[in-house]
Design an enzyme around this catalytic site. Structure first.
Site, PDB file in Angstrom:
ATOM      1  N   GLU A  99       0.847  -1.177   0.000  1.00  0.00           N
ATOM      2  CA  GLU A  99       0.000   0.000   0.000  1.00  0.00           C
ATOM      3  C   GLU A  99       0.899   1.249   0.000  1.00  0.00           C
ATOM      4  OE1 GLU A  99      -3.548  -0.843   2.005  1.00  0.00           O
ATOM      5  OE2 GLU A  99      -4.311   1.194   1.893  1.00  0.00           O
TER       6      GLU A  99
ATOM      7  N   GLU B 141      -2.412   0.229  13.274  1.00  0.00           N
ATOM      8  CA  GLU B 141      -3.572   0.608  12.461  1.00  0.00           C
ATOM      9  C   GLU B 141      -4.885   0.371  13.212  1.00  0.00           C
ATOM     10  OE1 GLU B 141      -3.735  -1.531   8.776  1.00  0.00           O
ATOM     11  OE2 GLU B 141      -5.135  -0.083   7.904  1.00  0.00           O
TER      12      GLU B 141
HETATM   13  C1  BGC Z   1      -5.428   2.575   4.550  1.00  0.00           C
HETATM   14  C2  BGC Z   1      -5.954   3.625   5.453  1.00  0.00           C
HETATM   15  C3  BGC Z   1      -6.961   4.411   4.694  1.00  0.00           C
HETATM   16  C4  BGC Z   1      -8.106   3.467   4.445  1.00  0.00           C
HETATM   17  C5  BGC Z   1      -9.314   4.066   3.845  1.00  0.00           C
HETATM   18  C6  BGC Z   1      -6.557   1.661   4.206  1.00  0.00           C
HETATM   19  O1  BGC Z   1      -6.200   0.622   3.379  1.00  0.00           O
HETATM   20  O2  BGC Z   1      -4.334   1.891   5.066  1.00  0.00           O
HETATM   21  O3  BGC Z   1      -5.207   4.123   6.407  1.00  0.00           O
HETATM   22  O4  BGC Z   1      -7.282   5.631   5.165  1.00  0.00           O
HETATM   23  O5  BGC Z   1      -7.651   2.346   3.709  1.00  0.00           O
HETATM   24  O6  BGC Z   1     -10.058   3.218   3.090  1.00  0.00           O
END
Ligand code: BGC
Length: 961
Positions: A457, A739
């Site tokens: 990501e 997270e």
């Molecule tokens: C990210 C996030 C993001 C979110 C929103 C995730 O995959 O890691 O931090 O804001 O998606 O959909």
């Protein structure tokens, strides 16, 4: 007096940056000097370091602002400008700064170099070079250069500069940056050579969602360079890229942001960028076309190795793996010394956590995150070129059985930003939480503010960036970093009618080049308003705000159009919104979507962002626009009150986040506030005094409590150490912010692999509350950049002391408090030169407060009693305030403690939960007994139904111990 921290557009001595506006700033330090305020200042700019060729002189002027001074100057390309500031203090003393400089890049000048591409297949990583001759000694030399995907520059066998991942990360089809390097000292009279090494990066390597895309921006490697050399005889020579350059395959066999790199040293072409190297058999290059209209001087700050760390342990795992533990989750790579037989392949795999003592990286999803090196038999120091990793642990494969920890160095890589803020308290877990947020910033400020640095990501999620922006502004001098990001955001926003992508730079699906996907979510898109306003508050640069104002306004206009078209009547009730992302109160607590109606959240941000546009317009002196957007915000507020609140202030959405945003974003009439804060405290009680919020509620929770007289509850949330809480992660050994509230379960097992990063800074935004409320440092809106400071610390008896320091745009600020043995409080404040501060001393009785040992009421300082607080005005200097607070902060846990107090204390709560499991988790019952004293519990009719008097007695007995 001393003048320090001279910056141009937020950067110290910027070389080759885009300078379409110039904003000069500096800090005057005067702790020992008699002057406290600036009487006048002068800025001089010259084309030589000794200032014999002065081309601009502001003269001695009263109104010159040290936060942002924009000289009226017509710049020339490729020119270095030297500048200095002189400040006169109000007591007649004066100081002149050291000389600082900025140097322009090519500006509008045409390029003599042209884009060239290697005549190799598109997968083969190229080395590109050219030999050239200089007829004389070199007086000065610059290289203007860019390359796609990523490039590294060498001259005469030396790597140029210390930067990595050039030309920077952005949407390359919207704009592409070039860098400028000073190579004067690398050249010599006679034969020389220049070489460029290219890797994939996000331009052409795998990047993006769900496995990602390849060749998002292009399929070919390409480079453009122009070396401008001024010789001793004054003549200028330009060496540009053209079809006379040559290329060959590099030893890098593969590179990718997610998957790492393979380097085959047996294929190394030693000395490939030196003049002596024989490139006879090298292949040619061809001219290629890359858009020139979007080609610009850099805005990206250099990405550097900012710190180095040694492994704290070499672990032999139960599976027999050899794993290095660097003791810190970080971003970068490992540099290592190796001497292995020719052809030996060694691999380093990177991971964030061990599972059952063994190496693990399944939470990185499809990112391979490894580095492979094939030895040529020589001893070498090795590090990757075109990839980075988010890691704490490194699995060593193919190395000798006994590795030496000293042969490995963890290189911590992030954008070149100065650390500015520090927080320390008496609680080591809170201190670790602060460090974790700081490391979250280091790990995710790699040119783009990313969500995470390790899995497949690593993207500039706008929501995450806005959530963390204010914390970032305290922790580090972030204005230039975010200015570049806002430029990225603007480039995308322009193409989608004012909307804002979820991710900037956004990732385009194959075949849709030029089209920005996924946009328009509340809280994510509001990066457009929140980041500029945050930058203004922290750095006070009005011209920067003016530049970013269109971005702010266009976003609100975009929402307003959606509102008008849908006929929602000043609400935002259409489109897809990510909502209170990852909150624990959704239908599926392990899912992504929180329990707060996303359209309520969308309407809330609509109101909040309209208000920010109004504030920004007012700061820029545009009264009409300020009124227009102020009115819009009022209308939205009225519509929200009608739609979501009863006339008595009861909110139709019973979640923590709904109440938090109502308070924080000022969504309801003031008369509703007492009811809402009461309901929020009740909601919190039903949630056993624990946080349940996601990306929307979390950053504002403690602010909403502290702003409304409930700091005690804010401290409870801060100090909770069981799930869900910030310190839960700290107690489980986290060294960065996770997270999810439960990224790791109490037994150390990772809770899932789908979306579970251990370095995700969003929840690190609690640190903003620590600066603003715990330690009480606030930039005033009417004195942005800390020209005016509001000190409003809010002590709590559960900490012995707290201290924050901040090298702000206006100078060094400090705010601390501590409890003395007799239960009285002492506060210290440092107010920098040329600023003023208002202090609010909590529960201070004006008659009892002393300042620097004197009675505040007698010492001639402007002070007043404001309700239960004492307020006073401070001018620059350092102050010590002491007093016995008018109420007791210390509550001994005892039978007379309320259930709320018991649940607000980690130890007492553990006993309570153990002894009264019937109450624990029973949200309805908890709400009813919350304000009862424990000793009263058995007599309560409701409680008695559930809890036997004996158990209460047992609890009382335990509490008394
Ligand atoms: C990210 C996030 C993001 C979110 C929103 C995730 O995959 O890691 O931090 O804001 O998606 O959909």
């Amino acid at each position: 007096m001393q003048i320090t921290n001279l910056r141009t557009n937020g950067i110290k001595n910027p070389l080759g940056f885009q300078l379409d506006r110039i904003s000069l700033s500096w800090v005057t330090e005067s702790s020992e000097a008699p002057s406290k305020f600036q009487a006048a200042a002068q800025v001089e700019i010259a084309t030589d370091e000794s200032f014999s060729e002065i081309i601009f002189d502001s003269g001695k002027r009263e109104e010159i602002d040290s936060l942002a001074y924009s000289p009226d100057l017509l710049l020339s390309p490729r020119t270095r400008y030297y500048w200095r500031a002189t400040v006169w203090g109000d007591q007649g003393d004066t100081a002149t700064s050291e000389v600082s400089w900025f140097e322009t890049a090519k500006m509008d000048e045409g390029w003599q170099g042209q884009w060239i591409t290697p005549l190799l297949d598109n997968e083969t990583h190229p080395l590109i070079r050219r030999r050239f001759h200089l007829a004389d000694e070199v007086q000065s030399a610059r290289v203007y250069v860019s390359g796609v995907g990523l490039y590294e520059l060498e001259v005469n066998g030396c790597r140029v500069g210390e930067e990595y991942f050039t030309p920077g990360f952005n949407a390359y089809d919207f704009w592409l940056q070039y860098q400028t390097y000073d190579v004067t000292n690398l050249l010599r009279s006679g034969d020389n050579a220049i070489g460029i090494h290219l890797g994939n990066g996000m331009y052409k390597g795998r990047f993006g969602f769900d496995g990602g895309y390849h060749e998002i921006y292009g399929s070919k490697f390409a480079v453009i360079a122009e070396m401008v050399v001024v010789l001793r005889d004054g003549s200028t020579m330009v060496i540009g890229t053209d079809d006379n350059w040559k290329c060959a395959a590099s030893p890098v066999q593969f590179s990718g942001i997610y998957d790492g790199e393979i380097f085959d040293a047996t294929k190394e072409l030693s000395g490939w960028s030196t003049a002596e190297f024989n490139d006879h058999h090298w292949t040619g290059v061809a001219a290629t076309d890359l858009p020139s209209e979007t080609f610009q001087a850099r805005l990206s700050l250099p990405v550097l190795i900012k710190e180095e760390r040694k492994p704290i342990e070499v672990i032999k795992t139960p599976k027999g793996e050899t794993v290095l533990d660097f003791g810190q989750n970080m971003t970068g790579w490992v540099r290592f010394k190796i001497q292995a037989p020719k052809g030996r392949k060694v691999t380093l795999q990177y991971g964030e956590i061990l599972q059952e003592g063994c190496f693990y990286r399944e939470n990185l999803r499809t990112a391979k995150a490894e580095y492979t090196y094939i030895s040529d038999g020589d001893e070498r120091i090795v590090q990757p070129h075109f990839s980075f990793y988010g890691f704490r642990y490194v699995n060593l494969i193919g190395f000798a059985d006994e590795v030496k920890a000293g042969d490995f160095t963890g290189c911590v890589i992030y954008s070149d930003i100065d650390e500015t803020g520090r927080i320390e308290t008496s609680n080591p877990l809170v201190n670790q939480l602060f460090e974790n947020a700081m490391w979250g910033q280091k790990g995710n400020f790699l040119d783009v503010p990313t969500d995470c640095p390790q899995r497949d990501e690593r993207m500039g999620w706008t929501g995450d960036a806005q959530i963390f922006a204010s914390t970032a502004g305290f922790n580090m001098y972030s204005s230039a970093f975010f200015s570049k990001y806002m430029h990225d955001l603007r480039e995308e926003q322009r193409r989608i009618g004012g909307s804002v992508p979820f991710i900037v730079p956004s990732i385009k699906p194959e075949g849709e080049n030029g089209f920005v996907t996924f946009n328009g979510s509340a809280a994510w898109g509001d990066a457009a308003t929140i980041i500029p306003w945050t930058l203004y508050l922290h750095y006070g640069d009005k011209e920067l705000l003016r530049q970013q104002f269109h971005t702010m306004k266009d976003w609100v206009d975009y929402i307003k159009r959606a509102d008008d078209e849908s006929g929602a009547g000043r609400l935002w009730q259409v489109g897809f919104h990510l909502g209170d992302w990852l909150a624990l109160d959704g239908d599926d607590p392990s899912g992504f979507m929180g329990g707060t109606d996303p359209y309520y959240i969308a309407s809330a941000y609509y109101c909040y962002s309209s208000r920010l546009v109004a504030k920004a317009a007012a700061a820029l002196g545009d009264t009409a626009t300020a009124e227009e957007y102020g009115r819009l915000a009022d209308e939205i507020k009225a519509a929200i009150s009608n739609e979501y609140f009863t006339v008595n202030g009861k909110c139709a959405i019973d979640t923590q986040t709904a109440l938090i945003v109502a308070l924080y974003m000022d969504l309801v009439p003031d008369s509703y506030r007492p009811r809402i804060i009461e309901d929020l405290r009740k909601r919190l009680a039903r949630d056993e005094m624990h946080i349940k919020t996601g990306f929307v509620g979390t950053p504002y929770f403690c602010h909403a409590l502290s702003d409304n007289g409930a700091s005690e509850d804010a401290y409870t949330l801060l100090l909770n150490d069981d799930y869900p809480s910030w310190l839960y992660a700290v107690k489980l050994g986290a060294t960065t912010i996770w997270e999810r509230w439960n990224s790791v379960l109490p037994d150390g097992e990772i809770s899932g692999t789908g979306m579970n990063s251990l370095n995700h800074y969003a929840y690190g935004s609690i640190v903003e509350w620590m600066y603003r409320h715990m330690c009480g440092i606030n930039p005033a809106e009417d004195g942005a950049g800390y020209k005016r400071i509001h000190f409003a610390p809010k002590p709590d008896a559960r900490l012995k002391y707290a201290k924050a320091s901040l090298y702000s745009a206006s100078g060094y600020i400090e705010s601390s408090w501590k409890w003395k043995a007799d239960g009285s409080l002492s506060f210290t404040f440092t107010v920098p030169f040329n600023t003023t501060a208002e202090v609010t001393l909590p529960d201070g009785n004006l008659q009892d407060v002393t300042v620097n040992g004197e009675k505040l009421s007698d010492c001639g300082m402007a002070a007043e009693q404001a309700g239960t607080n004492t307020k006073c005005e401070l001018s620059p200097g350092t102050y010590l305030f002491e007093y016995m607070p008018a109420r007791s902060y210390f509550k001994k846990i005892a039978g007379s403690s309320t259930v709320r107090e018991i649940l607000s204390n980690n130890q007492a709560r553990a006993m309570f939960k153990q002894l009264l499991p019937e109450v624990d988790g029973n949200s309805m019952l908890l709400n009813r007994v919350m304000n009862l004293k424990v000793e009263e519990l058995p007599s309560d009719r409701l409680a008695a139904n559930f809890v036997s008097p004996e158990k209460i007695d047992q609890l009382l007995e335990k509490l008394m111990q």
